[in-house]
Design a protein around this motif. Structure first.
Motif, mmCIF file in Angstrom:
data_model
loop_
_atom_site.group_PDB
_atom_site.id
_atom_site.type_symbol
_atom_site.label_atom_id
_atom_site.label_comp_id
_atom_site.label_asym_id
_atom_site.label_seq_id
_atom_site.Cartn_x
_atom_site.Cartn_y
_atom_site.Cartn_z
ATOM 1 N N TYR A 80 0.834 -1.208 0.000
ATOM 2 C CA TYR A 80 0.000 0.000 0.000
ATOM 3 C C TYR A 80 0.864 1.252 0.000
ATOM 4 O O TYR A 80 0.598 2.212 -0.741
ATOM 5 C CB TYR A 80 -0.916 -0.023 1.226
ATOM 6 N N ARG A 81 1.915 1.249 0.838
ATOM 7 C CA ARG A 81 2.805 2.414 0.888
ATOM 8 C C ARG A 81 3.503 2.638 -0.447
ATOM 9 O O ARG A 81 3.612 3.776 -0.927
ATOM 10 C CB ARG A 81 3.841 2.231 2.002
ATOM 11 N N ARG A 82 3.961 1.536 -1.079
ATOM 12 C CA ARG A 82 4.631 1.680 -2.376
ATOM 13 C C ARG A 82 3.659 2.173 -3.438
ATOM 14 O O ARG A 82 3.998 3.042 -4.257
ATOM 15 C CB ARG A 82 5.239 0.338 -2.802
ATOM 16 N N LEU A 83 2.425 1.676 -3.425
ATOM 17 C CA LEU A 83 1.427 2.132 -4.400
ATOM 18 C C LEU A 83 1.127 3.610 -4.203
ATOM 19 O O LEU A 83 0.984 4.358 -5.184
ATOM 20 C CB LEU A 83 0.143 1.309 -4.264
ATOM 21 N N ARG A 84 1.066 4.058 -2.946
ATOM 22 C CA ARG A 84 0.846 5.481 -2.681
ATOM 23 C C ARG A 84 1.984 6.318 -3.258
ATOM 24 O O ARG A 84 1.751 7.361 -3.880
ATOM 25 C CB ARG A 84 0.757 5.714 -1.165
ATOM 26 N N GLU A 96 4.079 -0.226 -13.250
ATOM 27 C CA GLU A 96 4.265 -0.698 -11.867
ATOM 28 C C GLU A 96 2.986 -0.498 -11.057
ATOM 29 O O GLU A 96 2.612 -1.349 -10.228
ATOM 30 C CB GLU A 96 5.425 0.036 -11.213
ATOM 31 N N GLN A 97 2.314 0.619 -11.302
ATOM 32 C CA GLN A 97 1.073 0.920 -10.593
ATOM 33 C C GLN A 97 0.022 -0.165 -10.847
ATOM 34 O O GLN A 97 -0.646 -0.648 -9.922
ATOM 35 C CB GLN A 97 0.565 2.282 -11.052
ATOM 36 N N THR A 98 -0.116 -0.559 -12.088
ATOM 37 C CA THR A 98 -1.086 -1.605 -12.438
ATOM 38 C C THR A 98 -0.736 -2.923 -11.750
ATOM 39 O O THR A 98 -1.610 -3.606 -11.195
ATOM 40 C CB THR A 98 -1.108 -1.810 -13.962
ATOM 41 N N LEU A 99 0.547 -3.272 -11.761
ATOM 42 C CA LEU A 99 0.982 -4.505 -11.108
ATOM 43 C C LEU A 99 0.744 -4.444 -9.601
ATOM 44 O O LEU A 99 0.258 -5.415 -8.994
ATOM 45 C CB LEU A 99 2.466 -4.742 -11.406
ATOM 46 N N LEU A 100 1.054 -3.312 -8.989
ATOM 47 C CA LEU A 100 0.864 -3.173 -7.543
ATOM 48 C C LEU A 100 -0.602 -3.280 -7.163
ATOM 49 O O LEU A 100 -0.947 -3.897 -6.136
ATOM 50 C CB LEU A 100 1.421 -1.828 -7.071
ATOM 51 N N ARG A 101 -1.481 -2.694 -7.951
ATOM 52 C CA ARG A 101 -2.917 -2.763 -7.643
ATOM 53 C C ARG A 101 -3.413 -4.200 -7.696
ATOM 54 O O ARG A 101 -4.235 -4.618 -6.868
ATOM 55 C CB ARG A 101 -3.706 -1.878 -8.616
ATOM 56 N N THR A 102 -2.895 -4.962 -8.653
ATOM 57 C CA THR A 102 -3.292 -6.371 -8.749
ATOM 58 C C THR A 102 -2.800 -7.143 -7.527
ATOM 59 O O THR A 102 -3.553 -7.935 -6.918
ATOM 60 C CB THR A 102 -2.722 -6.992 -10.033
ATOM 61 N N GLU A 103 -1.532 -6.925 -7.165
ATOM 62 C CA GLU A 103 -0.970 -7.619 -5.999
ATOM 63 C C GLU A 103 -1.686 -7.193 -4.718
ATOM 64 O O GLU A 103 -1.954 -8.020 -3.836
ATOM 65 C CB GLU A 103 0.526 -7.324 -5.893
ATOM 66 N N LEU A 104 -2.006 -5.900 -4.620
ATOM 67 C CA LEU A 104 -2.660 -5.397 -3.417
ATOM 68 C C LEU A 104 -4.075 -5.971 -3.275
ATOM 69 O O LEU A 104 -4.525 -6.261 -2.160
ATOM 70 C CB LEU A 104 -2.720 -3.864 -3.474
ATOM 71 N N ALA A 105 -4.765 -6.131 -4.381
ATOM 72 C CA ALA A 105 -6.103 -6.722 -4.321
ATOM 73 C C ALA A 105 -6.039 -8.152 -3.786
ATOM 74 O O ALA A 105 -6.877 -8.567 -2.970
ATOM 75 C CB ALA A 105 -6.741 -6.693 -5.711
#
Length: 577
Positions: A162-166, A355-364
């Motif tokens: 979450y912090r990295r996505l922010r 990276e944002q798209t990948l992080l959102r998938t992982e975060l979900a």
């Protein structure tokens, strides 16, 4: 805790022990003022009506032993407070006019700081007090601690993602929203770099040009001076009668050489004259070369001045008079690096968006794992609290957790929905209560009556004991509307909670008071006030008398005393076992 001029209390000291402390006394004796004092000490609302009649102000002072490394201690230190051997001294003053003042660790502080400390130090459960665990954020935090490692591990990974996505999202937003400013900055850099590249300045060049301009501007005078100096030293072929310094020096040297063999001192002087002669010859030769090399070309002078003007313009734009062309060269080097960074922003935006798209998938995926762990813990919690309520004369009550998600078009894609997310996941958490069969589950603040609410909160706190780190619990009227076996079970569960925290209970039930580690009684004097000696810690014999009074209304009733001793024995046996 010392209480002065608050309600019926004139001046009293209350010492709360580790474990379970109960406060009893006749109706109107001032038991509620003990609860009120703790509330004031920890940021509660100041009501001037609380000030005892005839007094100017009410004062509550307390000494709190804080857990080592506690958040409350850190917050107090941040506010400038000082600790006294690990203890924090706090005070609250309420004037009859309604003014309120607070002090923490010897420092005057806003009352809001007391409330912040109270959040970390005490959970108050009473008919009119703000309920700590009624707030959904507290309920979620308590559930997460109750869930243990099964939730802590995926939640830690989720928070890292979450912090990295922010960070990535903020960087992308910054780069895209500032596109116009970045283009303007790049244009200015390109113009400056092109201007400097066209001039090709060299660090220190302006100093050398200034010297050359000075020389060229005075070329005639310099040439005349060099010729005259050369003639004075070496003679002038055009004027053979002119006696030059070299000729005179030669005559002096020859005169000394003729007699130098007769005196060493004179010989030394002759040698020195010889050295001077060599120096004269060198200087004369250099003057001749200088005069021959001196260029009085006006075209060269014009070129030098033109170059100096170009450099002066660059220095004004990209340097300073002190730094000169060295600063201009340094600006060009830094500007080239910055321009490369700006030109690469478009590529960087694409990389960050990927990276944002990948992080959102992982975060979900992590959010789903966190939710599953919460659901499992919520089920165990509901069963445990419902079992506690059965023993607290609420056999048909059922507690559940309501875990919901809010829709958000910019949220995480989860189970076919775009849901809101935050640092704690995607779950909105709330505790619900169905007090009897057929009743719809409702938030506990709305689903329980005044008498039931304290019992529900007691059951919740017992289940959460050890998971929720608040060190002190205060229960006021937790036993309202119950008696008999249910009252005994309330006392038993308060004692159970007191094994892991400090518990303070204001009660009128002897079945509850019998479980105390320390029993305080509030007594009024004949004039209706409570003095320093009016809040006392009871001995074992005095406890029997007080429990007898609570049971039968008579302190020395034999039947009451027998029943009181039986209650104490019942309370002690399971705890000692």
């Amino acid at each position: 805790m010392r209480i002065r001029d608050l309600g019926v209390i004139d001046d009293a000291v209350v010492e709360l022990a580790p474990g379970l402390t109960v406060v009893t006394g006749e109706t109107g004796a001032g038991k509620t003022m003990v609860v009120t004092s703790l509330g004031l000490l920890l940021g509660g609302r100041a009501d001037p009506a609380l000030v005892r009649g005839g007094a100017e102000r009410a004062v509550v002072e307390g000494r709190l032993d804080l857990p080592a490394g506690s958040a409350a201690a850190a917050r107090a230190l941040d506010a400038g407070a000082e600790l006294d051997e690990g203890a924090l001294l706090i005070s609250r003053t309420v004037s009859a006019e309604g003014r309120s003042r607070a002090h923490v660790g010897g420092r005057s502080v806003p009352v809001g700081l007391l409330a912040e400390l109270g959040e970390e130090l005490i959970a108050v459960h009473g008919q009119s007090d703000q309920q700590r665990l009624l707030r959904p954020a507290r309920q979620r935090g308590a559930l997460d601690r109750y869930a243990g490692q099964a939730l802590a591990e995926p939640l830690a990974r989720y928070r890292t993602g979450y912090r990295r996505l922010r960070e990535v999202t903020e960087t992308v937003a910054e780069l895209t929203t500032q596109a116009r400013e970045r283009v303007q900055e790049a244009d200015l850099l390109r113009f400056g770099l092109e201007e400097i590249a066209a001039a090709e300045p060299v660090a220190g060049e302006e100093v050398e040009l200034a010297a050359e301009a000075e020389r060229l501007g005075h070329a005639d005078a310099l040439s005349s001076a060099a010729v005259l100096a050369h003639a004075a030293l070496a003679g002038n072929p055009a004027d053979p009668d002119l006696v030059d310094a070299g000729t005179l020096l030669g005559q002096a040297r020859r005169a000394l050489d003729a007699v130098r063999g007769h005196d060493e001192r004179l010989a030394a002087l002759a040698d020195r004259l010889a050295e001077v002669g060599y120096l004269f010859a060198d200087v004369a030769g250099d003057l001749a070369i200088y005069a021959d090399d001196l260029d009085a070309d006006p075209a060269r002078l014009a070129a030098v001045e033109e170059r100096r003007a170009v450099l002066a313009q660059l220095i004004r734009k990209y340097g300073s008079p002190e730094g000169g062309t060295a600063e201009v060269v340094a600006w060009a080097e830094q500007g080239a690096l910055r321009l490369a960074e700006l030109d690469g922003d478009d590529d960087r935006i694409e990389e960050l968006q990927a990276e944002q798209t990948l992080l959102r998938t992982e975060l979900a995926a992590l959010a789903a794992e966190v939710s599953a762990a919460r659901q499992a813990a919520a089920g165990r919690f509901a069963d445990a609290v419902s079992a506690e309520l059965t023993e607290l004369a609420m056999p048909h009550a059922r507690v559940t957790f309501d875990l919901t998600r809010l829709d958000d078009p910019d949220g995480l894609e989860l189970d076919g929905r775009s849901v809101a997310y935050g640092p704690h996941g995607v779950d909105e958490v709330e505790v619900l209560l169905a007090p009897h069969p057929g009743a719809s589950p409702r938030p506990i603040a709305k689903g329980a009556s005044g008498g039931e609410l304290s019992r529900v909160m007691l059951a919740v706190e017992v289940v959460f004991a050890g998971a929720d780190p608040v060190p002190t619990y205060l229960f006021d009227e937790v036993d309202q509307g119950v008696g008999g076996k249910a009252a005994v079970e309330i006392g038993r569960r308060l004692a159970k909670l007191a094994r892991s925290a400090q518990v303070v209970v204001v009660t009128h039930l002897p079945q509850v008071a019998a479980f105390a580690d320390r029993h305080l009684v509030v007594e009024k004097t004949n004039d209706g006030t409570v003095t320093r000696s009016g809040v006392k810690t009871l001995t074992d014999e005095e406890r029997v008398r007080e429990l007898s009074r609570m049971l039968a209304g008579l302190e020395d009733s034999e039947l009451g005393r027998a029943h009181a001793e039986e209650l104490l024995a019942t309370a002690r046996s399971p705890r000692e076992g």
